[in-house]
Motif scaffolding. Structure first.
Motif, short mmCIF file in Angstrom:
data_model
loop_
_atom_site.label_atom_id
_atom_site.label_comp_id
_atom_site.label_asym_id
_atom_site.label_seq_id
_atom_site.Cartn_x
_atom_site.Cartn_y
_atom_site.Cartn_z
N UNK A 1 0.84 -1.21 0.00
CA UNK A 1 0.00 0.00 0.00
C UNK A 1 0.87 1.26 0.00
N UNK A 2 1.92 1.26 0.82
CA UNK A 2 2.84 2.40 0.84
C UNK A 2 3.47 2.61 -0.54
N UNK A 3 3.87 1.50 -1.16
CA UNK A 3 4.49 1.58 -2.50
C UNK A 3 3.50 2.11 -3.53
N UNK A 4 2.25 1.67 -3.43
CA UNK A 4 1.23 2.15 -4.37
C UNK A 4 1.02 3.65 -4.21
N UNK A 5 0.99 4.10 -2.96
CA UNK A 5 0.85 5.54 -2.70
C UNK A 5 2.06 6.31 -3.25
N UNK A 6 3.24 5.74 -3.10
CA UNK A 6 4.46 6.40 -3.60
C UNK A 6 4.42 6.51 -5.12
N UNK A 7 3.99 5.45 -5.79
CA UNK A 7 3.91 5.47 -7.26
C UNK A 7 2.88 6.46 -7.77
N UNK A 8 1.80 6.62 -7.03
CA UNK A 8 0.74 7.51 -7.48
C UNK A 8 0.97 8.97 -7.07
N UNK A 9 2.02 9.21 -6.28
CA UNK A 9 2.31 10.58 -5.83
C UNK A 9 1.53 10.99 -4.60
N UNK A 10 0.84 10.05 -3.98
CA UNK A 10 0.03 10.36 -2.81
C UNK A 10 0.74 10.04 -1.49
N UNK A 11 1.95 9.55 -1.56
CA UNK A 11 2.68 9.16 -0.34
C UNK A 11 3.13 10.39 0.43
#
Length: 125
Positions: A44-54
């Motif tokens: 989930x953290x990685x997905x947020x990082x990829x989408x710019x939402x991290x």
């Protein structure tokens, strides 16, 4: 699995994601509800990082602690790598004379004959 998820995250965000994960684990030690599926949480953290939402939160203290440790290591390395000042010839001669005197005193205490031989420059360097 963790490597696969991190490989898809921009390199600049990989350490912050890991810091956030570590921060979450540290928060559990202070009473936060445990994460039961660490890989899923990391995904989930990685997905947020990829989408710019991290947005790092719990990882900020982890980052600061690592920076502090690194600064301490650098300071320690700088202190140990500092070369001591070179000994002057006069200081060396004085040190050698004192050493010869101490050796003579030890020989006398041990009942050994005094040695008339002195160390030459090549023997004590």
């Amino acid at each position: 699995m963790a490597d696969r998820y991190l490989d898809r995250v921009p390199p600049a965000l990989r350490q912050p994601v890991l810091d956030e994960l570590e921060g979450r684990f540290q928060a559990e030690l202070r009473g936060m509800k445990p994460v039961y599926d660490e890989i899923r949480f990391m995904a989930r953290l990685c997905k947020l990082a990829r989408s710019g939402e991290f947005n790092p939160n719990l990882g900020i203290k982890v980052f600061e602690a690592r920076q502090s440790r690194e600064l301490g290591r650098q300071r320690a390395a700088a202190q140990t790598s500092a070369t001591p000042p070179k000994e002057t010839e006069a200081e060396r001669e004085k040190r050698m004379a004192n050493a010869q005197k101490r050796l003579a005193d030890m020989r006398k205490l041990l009942g050994m004959p005094a040695s008339h031989r002195t160390l030459s420059d090549s023997e004590h360097r």
